[in-house]
Design a protein around this motif. Sequence first.
Motif, PDB file in Angstrom:
ATOM      1  N   ASP A  64       0.859  -1.180   0.000  1.00 36.47           N
ATOM      2  CA  ASP A  64       0.000   0.000   0.000  1.00 36.47           C
ATOM      3  C   ASP A  64       0.902   1.239   0.000  1.00 36.47           C
ATOM      4  OD1 ASP A  64      -1.817   1.984   0.372  1.00 36.47           O
ATOM      5  OD2 ASP A  64      -2.845   1.040   2.058  1.00 36.47           O
ATOM      6  N   GLU A  68       2.571   7.889   3.753  1.00 34.64           N
ATOM      7  CA  GLU A  68       2.024   8.841   4.725  1.00 34.64           C
ATOM      8  C   GLU A  68       2.448   8.481   6.141  1.00 34.64           C
ATOM      9  OE1 GLU A  68      -2.158   9.041   3.980  1.00 34.64           O
ATOM     10  OE2 GLU A  68      -1.881  10.287   2.195  1.00 34.64           O
ATOM     11  N   ALA A  69       2.454   7.181   6.437  1.00 33.07           N
ATOM     12  CA  ALA A  69       2.884   6.755   7.771  1.00 33.07           C
ATOM     13  C   ALA A  69       4.325   7.208   8.015  1.00 33.07           C
ATOM     14  CB  ALA A  69       2.757   5.243   7.898  1.00 33.07           C
ATOM     15  N   ALA A  70       5.174   6.992   7.024  1.00 29.77           N
ATOM     16  CA  ALA A  70       6.580   7.372   7.178  1.00 29.77           C
ATOM     17  C   ALA A  70       6.720   8.889   7.282  1.00 29.77           C
ATOM     18  CB  ALA A  70       7.396   6.838   6.007  1.00 29.77           C
ATOM     19  N   GLN A  71       5.933   9.615   6.500  1.00 29.67           N
ATOM     20  CA  GLN A  71       5.978  11.081   6.549  1.00 29.67           C
ATOM     21  C   GLN A  71       5.580  11.594   7.925  1.00 29.67           C
ATOM     22  OE1 GLN A  71       3.470  12.140   3.215  1.00 29.67           O
ATOM     23  NE2 GLN A  71       5.157  13.241   2.270  1.00 29.67           N
ATOM     24  N   SER A  72       4.511  11.004   8.472  1.00 24.73           N
ATOM     25  CA  SER A  72       4.047  11.482   9.773  1.00 24.73           C
ATOM     26  C   SER A  72       5.086  11.202  10.851  1.00 24.73           C
ATOM     27  CB  SER A  72       2.709  10.835  10.139  1.00 24.73           C
ATOM     28  OG  SER A  72       2.888   9.484  10.480  1.00 24.73           O
ATOM     29  N   THR A 132      -0.379   4.705   1.762  1.00 29.38           N
ATOM     30  CA  THR A 132      -0.487   4.727   3.219  1.00 29.38           C
ATOM     31  C   THR A 132       0.882   4.591   3.883  1.00 29.38           C
ATOM     32  OG1 THR A 132      -2.542   3.549   2.855  1.00 29.38           O
ATOM     33  CG2 THR A 132      -1.886   3.866   5.112  1.00 29.38           C
ATOM     34  N   LEU A 133       1.721   3.703   3.330  1.00 23.25           N
ATOM     35  CA  LEU A 133       3.057   3.544   3.914  1.00 23.25           C
ATOM     36  C   LEU A 133       3.830   4.852   3.822  1.00 23.25           C
ATOM     37  CD1 LEU A 133       4.252  -0.010   2.790  1.00 23.25           C
ATOM     38  CD2 LEU A 133       3.363   0.729   4.988  1.00 23.25           C
TER      39      LEU A 133
END
Lengths: 351, 260
Positions: B156, B162-166, B159-160
């Motif tokens: 994905d 965005e998760a890393a960005q956050s 989502t991955l």
Amino acid sequence: MSFLTISHLEKAFGSNLVVKDFKLEVEKGEFISLLGPSGCGKTTVLRMMAGFERPTSGRIRIDGQEVTGLKANARNIGMMFQAYALFPNLTVADNVGFGLKVKGVARTEREARVAEMLDLISLSDMAGRFPFQLSGGQQQRVALARALAPSPRVLLLDEPLSALDAKVRVSLRNEIREIQQRLGITTIFVTHDQEEAMSISDRIVVMNAGIADQVGSPFEIYNRPTTRFVANFVGTLNTFSVKVEDSNLGKVRLAGQALTLPGGFASSGPEMAIALRPEALRLGREPGYETVVMGRIEDVHFMGSIIRLRARVAGESVVMDTFNRADQPPPKPGTEVEISLSGKDAIILRG
Amino acid sequence: MTRFFAWSALLFGSLYFLLPLVGMTEFSLKMRRGEYSFDAYRRVFEDPRFWETFSYSLTLAVATIVVGVFLVAPTAYWVRLKLPQARPFVEFVTLLPLVIPAIVLVFGYIRLYNTSSWLPMTGSAFGTDILLTMGYTTLALPYMYRSVDTGLRTIDVATLTEAAQSLGAGWITILGRIILPNVMVAVLSGAFLTLAIVMGEFTMAALLNRPAFGPFMQLLGANRAYEPPALAVIAFAITWGCMGLMQLVTRFSKHERAKA
């Protein structure tokens, strides 16, 4: 000045305005839920806070810092996703430590923090496992630990419980709330599940078509909804049409029986709509209730601790809840029953 | 009855593919009259040009893989993440090398980058090597892009990311620590295909006059009897070795097991 301030936030995708003039002030340590049906813009608001979407206009301030133009990776925000989004190539410990590694935290300090976080979610013995070796609930707990590890200023939760089964959903939401309160971290939680929102939030923002319809504590939202949408979306509602007798004293008549509405809420027209929650209707003649109306039971749903009855009262089909009692079987469909109700429980519908 | 036909089809297919190989191998062992020997192989291995051209091609293959991965992985990732509508176009571009013959490509190169042009790449051996690497990268593009893109489909990406960005990660960290490791098997399969293409490529190397393995095989084939089949067997062994490696890597990368 609040800890998190959102002012006049708007977002348009093409000509489609999905978030309109959204305002919110959040105090430090508060747990806020954005509640609404799908497509109401709640996720878009969250994604703008996270920095994944750029607002068309408006401003977001966190802890006195303007973050509106800041990139997602510079905001120091923790986020949990519906799809877990754990890194499949990293172990549980490496997933939790990822944010710290990116920040350049020294190894020993990082390991200590990871151990602390894993302890917090009680998954210390799973540190060496890969995400695919965990259950959905465990994965989401790891995602929580991963989001919390770098000590973010705000925790954003994007429907983190939707992909889990019912039992895990309840236990994990309690765990999230407990951890949130222990760490005192400001949290924004997006959900379409009203029960979820009401059970764990300090305040709820009910959203409809890009607008924040009402902001308030779960108690206020449920008992004093300010718009028809909020009243209908949160909880079940029985609506009655009543005849106004004296608008100043709040005197109305429901199926011929007199009711007194709370202070000056009655409208000036000859007729108005009021609503009663299922638990405001009581089966039988109850002391302390203003009036009694007759109804015919149409349907009985035995749900365990609660029995949900559907009855026809004054031409309307209404829903009422009673608690189960072992010595008192529920009435059968077709029986005539007396139903007690009070004007003070009424919700006045406007808009 | 169906079973009988299935088995005969399998037998026929196997014979069709294996007989020429067996015949070739058998012939390569017959250099010494009246008995089997590895003389032809020894001759090949003793030839210094074999090692020179082989290591030259191997070096270029590695360079091609590196350039290919750096070109393709970020592109495919970006297209998946931000420009999904550009996918058909990018796929079309990556397929062009299958339609445009290598000879056309190399003539274009020579015309554009000859010694009297604005960028005289063919003027030096190193410049020509760079040119050749770019040409190989182009040839391998369809295979590289396809395998990396397929790899990206299994995760994905959005989502991955965005998760890393956050969590504070920038683009390089996201690509290097999250995306690439998760599509490593796909990248490797693309890399091995690239290796196979580069090791056997003749046209470009010959026309740019570089001492690659392909032209050497051709030279040997035109002048000797027993050594060419021996060389062919060696080339097959290399290719199959690569495929075996691909399997091994898949087996050893722990988190990939979940997908299997």
